[in-house]
Design a protein around this motif. Structure first.
Motif, short mmCIF file in Angstrom:
data_model
loop_
_atom_site.label_atom_id
_atom_site.label_comp_id
_atom_site.label_asym_id
_atom_site.label_seq_id
_atom_site.Cartn_x
_atom_site.Cartn_y
_atom_site.Cartn_z
N MET A 183 -22.68 -47.60 57.08
CA MET A 183 -22.55 -46.36 57.71
C MET A 183 -23.94 -45.62 57.47
N THR A 184 -24.52 -44.83 58.56
CA THR A 184 -25.52 -43.91 58.01
C THR A 184 -24.93 -42.57 57.76
N THR A 185 -25.74 -41.65 56.87
CA THR A 185 -25.59 -40.24 56.42
C THR A 185 -25.00 -39.65 57.98
N ASN A 186 -25.81 -39.81 58.92
CA ASN A 186 -25.58 -38.91 60.14
C ASN A 186 -24.26 -39.28 60.67
N GLN A 187 -23.59 -40.52 60.63
CA GLN A 187 -22.47 -40.86 61.16
C GLN A 187 -21.47 -39.95 60.35
N LEU A 188 -21.74 -40.00 59.13
CA LEU A 188 -20.59 -39.34 58.10
C LEU A 188 -20.67 -37.94 58.41
N VAL A 189 -21.71 -37.40 58.79
CA VAL A 189 -21.84 -35.84 59.01
C VAL A 189 -21.05 -35.53 60.29
N GLU A 190 -21.38 -36.37 61.30
CA GLU A 190 -20.78 -36.32 62.80
C GLU A 190 -19.21 -36.32 62.40
N GLU A 191 -18.62 -37.30 61.57
CA GLU A 191 -17.32 -37.41 61.47
C GLU A 191 -16.80 -36.03 60.84
N ILE A 192 -17.44 -35.65 59.79
CA ILE A 192 -17.09 -34.54 59.41
C ILE A 192 -16.85 -33.18 60.18
N LYS A 193 -17.89 -33.13 60.90
CA LYS A 193 -17.77 -32.13 62.03
C LYS A 193 -16.72 -32.18 62.96
N LYS A 194 -16.33 -33.55 63.43
CA LYS A 194 -15.38 -33.72 64.35
C LYS A 194 -14.01 -33.32 63.97
N LYS A 195 -13.88 -33.87 62.51
CA LYS A 195 -12.49 -33.71 61.94
C LYS A 195 -12.44 -32.53 61.37
N LYS A 196 -13.41 -31.77 61.19
CA LYS A 196 -13.24 -30.52 60.33
C LYS A 196 -12.60 -30.74 58.91
N SER A 197 -13.11 -31.73 58.40
CA SER A 197 -12.89 -32.22 57.00
C SER A 197 -13.98 -32.85 56.23
N PHE A 198 -14.10 -32.50 55.00
CA PHE A 198 -14.95 -33.51 54.36
C PHE A 198 -14.02 -33.63 52.76
N LEU A 199 -12.93 -34.31 53.37
CA LEU A 199 -12.00 -34.42 52.33
C LEU A 199 -11.94 -36.25 52.21
N CYS A 200 -11.97 -36.52 50.81
CA CYS A 200 -12.29 -37.78 50.26
C CYS A 200 -10.75 -38.11 49.72
N ILE A 201 -9.98 -39.04 50.09
CA ILE A 201 -8.69 -39.32 49.15
C ILE A 201 -8.66 -40.44 48.37
N GLY A 202 -8.51 -40.20 47.06
CA GLY A 202 -8.73 -41.43 45.99
C GLY A 202 -7.28 -42.08 45.98
N LEU A 203 -7.54 -43.55 46.26
CA LEU A 203 -6.50 -44.40 46.29
C LEU A 203 -6.38 -45.12 44.88
N ASP A 204 -6.02 -44.09 43.66
CA ASP A 204 -5.78 -44.87 42.66
C ASP A 204 -4.35 -44.96 42.08
N VAL A 205 -3.93 -46.33 42.48
CA VAL A 205 -2.67 -46.77 42.57
C VAL A 205 -2.08 -47.14 41.34
N ASP A 206 -1.17 -46.37 40.87
CA ASP A 206 -0.42 -47.11 39.64
C ASP A 206 0.89 -47.35 40.06
N LEU A 207 1.42 -48.30 39.46
CA LEU A 207 2.89 -49.09 40.20
C LEU A 207 3.90 -48.27 39.35
N ASN A 208 3.60 -47.51 38.22
CA ASN A 208 4.40 -46.70 37.65
C ASN A 208 4.77 -45.44 38.46
N LYS A 209 3.71 -45.07 39.26
CA LYS A 209 4.03 -43.63 40.03
C LYS A 209 4.31 -43.78 41.32
N ILE A 210 4.27 -44.89 41.93
CA ILE A 210 4.49 -45.08 43.42
C ILE A 210 6.12 -45.07 43.66
N PRO A 211 6.45 -44.99 44.79
CA PRO A 211 8.04 -44.79 45.39
C PRO A 211 8.55 -46.22 44.81
N LYS A 212 9.68 -46.19 44.11
CA LYS A 212 10.47 -47.37 43.63
C LYS A 212 10.69 -48.45 44.63
#
Lengths: 274, 274
Positions: A1-30
């Motif tokens: 992905m180019t940086t420009n594509q990332l910027v376009e996506e940010i503008k389209k979604k009105k979001s610059f949120l990154c979600i961290g997928l740090d999965v700990d089996l002790n913390k996810i729903p049983k």
């Protein structure tokens, strides 16, 4: 992905949120532990519920390696799922790698070719020839640790070399490296006031900002000091979103947390006419 | 494994050789590519031929990650083979990890528990709370990058903070961390003259020394400046040993290269009455 594509996506979604997928089996729903691959099942549910609210996902490799082969397999399934279903979303392997030249090339192959991530986080301690092998990959991004969000950042990163803090030396020096246009930087949100100085050194680069929420950083401050005319920010939240609940409705509750952040971001973007 | 057990093994074998298992499928003998798991087949042959000559093996994780799931599986088989057949040999996951606290704990679990390595290499950039989670594991060893053997070491590591080079700050500061007795350090052989100063700061810690041979370091110099009364050195050679030949006799030729180094080491140990 180019940086420009990332910027376009940010503008389209009105979001610059990154979600961290740090999965700990002790913390996810049983109830997910009964699944054949609980880690992937969890990630898939989170992705399905939040992909319209964020522009990036960031699995931290530690959480996958801790579960050995099964963990690595879950990481592979997660990145494949993202690339197949949401190729417009920027993917970050939060791996904090870095080694001598030929070894860094192997890491770059692991994350850019074998797993096909858009970017990887890299530690700067070993200098230029440990980072340039990552920079050699076209349309792939190397996110260099500059100023991290933990207490240990004050052990070395903020110490002064020749009148300039180590993390600023890292910023200045890395600008001179071959293909430095492929660099982004990790800058912790807990030190938002540092961002003004950082922007003087690297006005145009994207910053990956961890530490909003759980680690105490403030979104408004980060934007005030860190945003540039291409937005230039990816703000990460991990635990605050993915562990919003352990009920059957965990994914919807994660989406609510993500939406709250996305709406704050939309306000900031609108105010800045971005 | 305890440090004392490692020292005993060094004295018994008259060797402080560490063999780096950096397996590149483009460099191993072609006939091995027909095996179901060429990486493990290569490692097994090297281990079978050299285990009496060395006291440590050091797979660099990059070379395994580059091959995805199959690579991780080969790493798992290699460490299991070592732990089952040669539990007296010190094992090093050359992974150069390091992250915020809860994430470093996951890395420590990956390498100390899931894979059951005796030690792991760790990068110091993120400071105390990124390293202490590794130090918390009993009879496990954290090998902190201090002064690496590559050119990039001069970008930041040898720069001066408050009158002291960054790598010396790392040595000094890390001594104050909880369970610092579980620390060892990476110090490149290409900078053997630095070892005298390093020994003033950490007289008793083990040093893992890469860069002898291929990268130009000299064994005699390293011993002169770096050896202490418990030997305190592990000298690594990777490519110089494992890629001695690509013929059917590759393992025997690797053993010859290893034996040459081991005999040099035996002379040094005998001269020092160790």
């Amino acid at each position: 992905m180019t940086t420009n594509q990332l910027v376009e996506e940010i503008k389209k979604k009105k979001s610059f949120l990154c979600i961290g997928l740090d999965v700990d089996l002790n913390k996810i729903p049983k109830h997910l532990l009964k699944e054949e691959d609980p880690i992937f099942a969890f990630n898939k549910a989170i992705i399905d519920a939040t992909h319209h609210l964020c522009v990036a996902y960031k699995p931290n490799t530690a959480f996958y390696e801790a579960y050995g082969l099964k963990g690595w397999q879950a990481l592979e399934k997660t990145i494949n799922y993202l690339n197949e279903n949401h190729p417009e979303i920027f993917t970050i392997a939060d791996a904090k790698r870095g080694d001598i030249g030929n070894t860094s090339t192997m890491y770059a192959k692991a994350f850019f070719e074998d797993l096909a991530f858009d970017s990887v986080t890299v530690a700067p301690y070993m200098g230029k020839d440990s980072v340039e092998p990552f920079l050699a990959f076209e349309n792939k991004h190397t996110i260099l640790l500059a100023l991290t969000s933990n207490q240990g950042a004050f052990d070395f990163q903020t110490k002064t070399i020749e009148g300039k803090e180590v993390y600023k030396q890292v910023l200045e020096t890395s600008k001179t490296w071959t293909n430095s246009e492929n660099l982004m930087y990790v800058v912790g949100a807990t030190k938002a006031e540092y961002l003004a100085d950082i922007r003087k050194i690297i006005p145009n680069r994207f910053l990956l900002v961890p530490g909003v929420g759980a680690q105490g950083g403030n979104l408004q401050d980060v934007c005030k000091y860190g945003m540039n005319e291409s937005v230039g920010l990816l703000i990460n939240s991990s635990r605050g979103i993915i562990y919003a609940s352990t009920d059957a409705t965990f994914a919807q509750e994660a989406a609510q947390k993500a939406e709250k952040l996305q709406q704050e971001m939309a306000e900031v973007l609108n105010a800045a006419s971005l």
